[in-house]
Design a protein around this motif. Structure first.
Motif, PDB file in Angstrom:
ATOM      1  N   ALA A  66       0.839  -1.201   0.000  1.00  0.00           N
ATOM      2  CA  ALA A  66       0.000   0.000   0.000  1.00  0.00           C
ATOM      3  C   ALA A  66       0.875   1.251   0.000  1.00  0.00           C
ATOM      4  O   ALA A  66       1.839   1.344   0.760  1.00  0.00           O
ATOM      5  CB  ALA A  66      -0.909   0.012   1.228  1.00  0.00           C
ATOM      6  N   PRO A  67       0.564   2.238  -0.854  1.00  0.00           N
ATOM      7  CA  PRO A  67       1.382   3.443  -0.922  1.00  0.00           C
ATOM      8  C   PRO A  67       1.148   4.355   0.269  1.00  0.00           C
ATOM      9  O   PRO A  67       0.161   4.220   0.998  1.00  0.00           O
ATOM     10  CB  PRO A  67       0.902   4.114  -2.215  1.00  0.00           C
ATOM     11  N   ARG A  68       2.051   5.294   0.443  1.00  0.00           N
ATOM     12  CA  ARG A  68       1.891   6.298   1.485  1.00  0.00           C
ATOM     13  C   ARG A  68       0.794   7.282   1.079  1.00  0.00           C
ATOM     14  O   ARG A  68       0.606   7.554  -0.102  1.00  0.00           O
ATOM     15  CB  ARG A  68       3.195   7.064   1.689  1.00  0.00           C
ATOM     16  N   PRO A  69       0.082   7.836   2.041  1.00  0.00           N
ATOM     17  CA  PRO A  69      -0.907   8.860   1.703  1.00  0.00           C
ATOM     18  C   PRO A  69      -0.217  10.150   1.288  1.00  0.00           C
ATOM     19  O   PRO A  69       0.975  10.343   1.551  1.00  0.00           O
ATOM     20  CB  PRO A  69      -1.683   9.036   3.008  1.00  0.00           C
ATOM     21  N   ALA A  70      -0.962  11.037   0.651  1.00  0.00           N
ATOM     22  CA  ALA A  70      -0.423  12.351   0.307  1.00  0.00           C
ATOM     23  C   ALA A  70      -0.028  13.085   1.589  1.00  0.00           C
ATOM     24  O   ALA A  70      -0.612  12.877   2.653  1.00  0.00           O
ATOM     25  CB  ALA A  70      -1.465  13.154  -0.466  1.00  0.00           C
ATOM     26  N   GLN A  71       0.951  13.957   1.470  1.00  0.00           N
ATOM     27  CA  GLN A  71       1.555  14.591   2.638  1.00  0.00           C
ATOM     28  C   GLN A  71       0.539  15.303   3.534  1.00  0.00           C
ATOM     29  O   GLN A  71       0.609  15.226   4.757  1.00  0.00           O
ATOM     30  CB  GLN A  71       2.639  15.581   2.202  1.00  0.00           C
ATOM     31  N   ASN A  72      -0.405  16.003   2.958  1.00  0.00           N
ATOM     32  CA  ASN A  72      -1.345  16.795   3.746  1.00  0.00           C
ATOM     33  C   ASN A  72      -2.751  16.201   3.793  1.00  0.00           C
ATOM     34  O   ASN A  72      -3.724  16.912   4.017  1.00  0.00           O
ATOM     35  CB  ASN A  72      -1.407  18.225   3.210  1.00  0.00           C
ATOM     36  N   SER A  73      -2.845  14.881   3.605  1.00  0.00           N
ATOM     37  CA  SER A  73      -4.166  14.268   3.641  1.00  0.00           C
ATOM     38  C   SER A  73      -4.613  14.052   5.086  1.00  0.00           C
ATOM     39  O   SER A  73      -3.807  14.035   6.024  1.00  0.00           O
ATOM     40  CB  SER A  73      -4.163  12.931   2.897  1.00  0.00           C
ATOM     41  N   VAL A  74      -5.917  13.906   5.260  1.00  0.00           N
ATOM     42  CA  VAL A  74      -6.459  13.511   6.551  1.00  0.00           C
ATOM     43  C   VAL A  74      -5.797  12.206   6.983  1.00  0.00           C
ATOM     44  O   VAL A  74      -5.535  11.326   6.171  1.00  0.00           O
ATOM     45  CB  VAL A  74      -7.987  13.329   6.443  1.00  0.00           C
ATOM     46  N   GLY A  75      -5.541  12.078   8.260  1.00  0.00           N
ATOM     47  CA  GLY A  75      -4.933  10.862   8.783  1.00  0.00           C
ATOM     48  C   GLY A  75      -3.827  11.173   9.752  1.00  0.00           C
ATOM     49  O   GLY A  75      -3.736  12.277  10.307  1.00  0.00           O
ATOM     50  N   LEU A  76      -2.957  10.200   9.952  1.00  0.00           N
ATOM     51  CA  LEU A  76      -1.872  10.338  10.919  1.00  0.00           C
ATOM     52  C   LEU A  76      -0.869  11.386  10.466  1.00  0.00           C
ATOM     53  O   LEU A  76      -0.391  11.368   9.332  1.00  0.00           O
ATOM     54  CB  LEU A  76      -1.176   8.993  11.096  1.00  0.00           C
ATOM     55  N   ASN A  77      -0.555  12.287  11.368  1.00  0.00           N
ATOM     56  CA  ASN A  77       0.537  13.227  11.158  1.00  0.00           C
ATOM     57  C   ASN A  77       1.804  12.659  11.794  1.00  0.00           C
ATOM     58  O   ASN A  77       2.802  12.458  11.132  1.00  0.00           O
ATOM     59  CB  ASN A  77       0.156  14.593  11.761  1.00  0.00           C
ATOM     60  N   TRP A  78       1.736  12.348  13.098  1.00  0.00           N
ATOM     61  CA  TRP A  78       2.827  11.695  13.818  1.00  0.00           C
ATOM     62  C   TRP A  78       2.307  11.154  15.137  1.00  0.00           C
ATOM     63  O   TRP A  78       1.213  11.486  15.562  1.00  0.00           O
ATOM     64  CB  TRP A  78       4.009  12.639  14.078  1.00  0.00           C
ATOM     65  N   PHE A  79       3.110  10.296  15.758  1.00  0.00           N
ATOM     66  CA  PHE A  79       2.822   9.894  17.130  1.00  0.00           C
ATOM     67  C   PHE A  79       4.125   9.850  17.910  1.00  0.00           C
ATOM     68  O   PHE A  79       5.206   9.799  17.318  1.00  0.00           O
ATOM     69  CB  PHE A  79       2.082   8.558  17.202  1.00  0.00           C
ATOM     70  N   THR A  80       4.024   9.925  19.222  1.00  0.00           N
ATOM     71  CA  THR A  80       5.223   9.904  20.056  1.00  0.00           C
ATOM     72  C   THR A  80       5.403   8.537  20.696  1.00  0.00           C
ATOM     73  O   THR A  80       4.437   7.869  21.066  1.00  0.00           O
ATOM     74  CB  THR A  80       5.181  10.964  21.170  1.00  0.00           C
ATOM     75  N   LEU A  81       6.652   8.135  20.819  1.00  0.00           N
ATOM     76  CA  LEU A  81       7.034   7.014  21.659  1.00  0.00           C
ATOM     77  C   LEU A  81       7.807   7.573  22.841  1.00  0.00           C
ATOM     78  O   LEU A  81       8.750   8.351  22.664  1.00  0.00           O
ATOM     79  CB  LEU A  81       7.904   6.015  20.886  1.00  0.00           C
ATOM     80  N   VAL A  82       7.400   7.184  24.034  1.00  0.00           N
ATOM     81  CA  VAL A  82       8.020   7.671  25.260  1.00  0.00           C
ATOM     82  C   VAL A  82       8.988   6.604  25.768  1.00  0.00           C
ATOM     83  O   VAL A  82       8.569   5.488  26.110  1.00  0.00           O
ATOM     84  CB  VAL A  82       6.963   7.987  26.330  1.00  0.00           C
ATOM     85  N   PHE A  83      10.267   6.942  25.819  1.00  0.00           N
ATOM     86  CA  PHE A  83      11.290   6.021  26.300  1.00  0.00           C
ATOM     87  C   PHE A  83      11.544   6.263  27.783  1.00  0.00           C
ATOM     88  O   PHE A  83      11.354   7.373  28.288  1.00  0.00           O
ATOM     89  CB  PHE A  83      12.581   6.193  25.499  1.00  0.00           C
ATOM     90  N   PRO A  84      11.985   5.237  28.500  1.00  0.00           N
ATOM     91  CA  PRO A  84      12.161   5.383  29.948  1.00  0.00           C
ATOM     92  C   PRO A  84      13.347   6.250  30.355  1.00  0.00           C
ATOM     93  O   PRO A  84      13.406   6.718  31.492  1.00  0.00           O
ATOM     94  CB  PRO A  84      12.346   3.947  30.428  1.00  0.00           C
ATOM     95  N   SER A  85      14.305   6.461  29.432  1.00  0.00           N
ATOM     96  CA  SER A  85      15.494   7.243  29.771  1.00  0.00           C
ATOM     97  C   SER A  85      16.137   7.769  28.497  1.00  0.00           C
ATOM     98  O   SER A  85      15.867   7.286  27.393  1.00  0.00           O
ATOM     99  CB  SER A  85      16.512   6.383  30.533  1.00  0.00           C
ATOM    100  N   GLU A  86      17.000   8.745  28.669  1.00  0.00           N
ATOM    101  CA  GLU A  86      17.760   9.264  27.536  1.00  0.00           C
ATOM    102  C   GLU A  86      18.633   8.171  26.931  1.00  0.00           C
ATOM    103  O   GLU A  86      18.779   8.070  25.703  1.00  0.00           O
ATOM    104  CB  GLU A  86      18.622  10.445  27.982  1.00  0.00           C
ATOM    105  N   GLU A  87      19.198   7.338  27.784  1.00  0.00           N
ATOM    106  CA  GLU A  87      20.046   6.246  27.309  1.00  0.00           C
ATOM    107  C   GLU A  87      19.253   5.282  26.435  1.00  0.00           C
ATOM    108  O   GLU A  87      19.727   4.853  25.369  1.00  0.00           O
ATOM    109  CB  GLU A  87      20.649   5.500  28.502  1.00  0.00           C
TER     110      GLU A  87
END
Length: 277
Positions: free
Chosen positions: A223-244
């Motif tokens: 499946a191709p990527r959606p157009a850059q400014n289309s409705v849908g996911l922009n980004w999400f965050t992953l939270v890591f337990p430490s800088e390391e």
């Protein structure tokens, strides 16, 4: 916050999505879903449950286009409620407002599904206690069976006044173009483990959760990527337990040739991730 969404685990923190009409979306996210506005501009609103923590950002980018079919991107983001009575209040609220929704029992959780006005998928769920989950050979038993709505409604007759302060982002489920490529990125690169399989889908987590990130090819392999400014996911965050831990993840991503720039990464299907601590 529960044990699977805190140190030493890595988990999803916030999701940003594109919408076509900010005012219309705000009416849904506050009036139907029950979030509160944390900050707002003419193009963007950051939404919260506890008045402090950003959970969902909705944005109307320049040149926004409607949701595309048969592309990679968001299947749904999943909001985790702190207890079953919160799900009862939300379910009764949906019945009273007559907003269209679906529902399922997944053994590990009880879930309600709905779409925002632009078709962005949302799950609202509560987890059963982890002591009730069934594991075999490192995989958790999950299924999709009928939800016992009457039993849930019996938990509480209190009116819905918005999502409670203990609400968090429980997981995210993504459309990808290739399961093997996605598996390598999220396991070898980001350190997640596969905990369940489904036809054309895998479920991954850290710390023995039933899943923090699910990945599927239900929009078609390749499946191709959606157009850059289309409705849908922009980004999400992953939270890591430490800088390391974050630095180690960046090094692993670079080691497998993944697209990573500072603390911004992109999976092979184009889903964008902010790596946070």
């Amino acid at each position: 916050m529960n044990q699977f969404h805190e140190k030493p685990h890595t988990f999803v923190g916030e999701v940003s999505i594109n919408v076509t009409d900010l005012d219309r979306s705000l009416a849904f996210y506050t009036g139907i879903l029950g979030l509160k506005v944390l900050t707002q501009t003419d193009r963007q609103a950051v939404l919260t449950a506890d008045g402090q923590t950003a959970l969902v950002t909705i944005e109307r980018p320049d040149g926004v286009t409607p949701k595309q079919g048969r592309t990679s991107g968001l299947y749904h983001f999943a909001i985790l409620l702190p207890e079953r009575k919160s799900l009862a209040q939300f379910l009764r609220h949906l019945l009273q407002t007559e907003y269209r929704f679906g529902a399922a029992d997944h053994y590990v959780s009880e879930a309600i599904y709905l779409d925002d006005p632009d078709g962005n998928g949302i799950e609202v769920y509560r987890d059963r206690p982890a002591t009730e989950w069934t594991w075999k050979d490192g995989l958790v038993d999950m299924a999709t069976v009928q939800l016992d709505g009457d039993s849930i409604l019996a938990e509480s007759d209190e009116a819905f006044t918005g999502l409670p302060a203990g609400t968090i982002m429980g997981h995210i489920h993504l459309h990808v173009s290739s399961i093997p490529e996605a598996e390598r990125f999220y396991t070898e690169g980001l350190g997640f483990k596969i905990v369940s399989h489904y036809p054309q889908a895998i479920f991954t987590s850290t710390g023995g959760y039933h899943h923090h990130i699910a990945l599927n090819t239900w929009q078609g392999a390749g499946a191709p990527r959606p157009a850059q400014n289309s409705v849908g996911l922009n980004w999400f965050t992953l939270v890591f337990p430490s800088e390391e831990a974050r630095e180690e993840a960046v090094a692993r991503l670079q080691g497998i040739g993944a697209a990573v720039n500072g603390y911004a990464a992109e999976d092979p299907a184009g889903n964008r991730i902010h790596l946070t601590v």
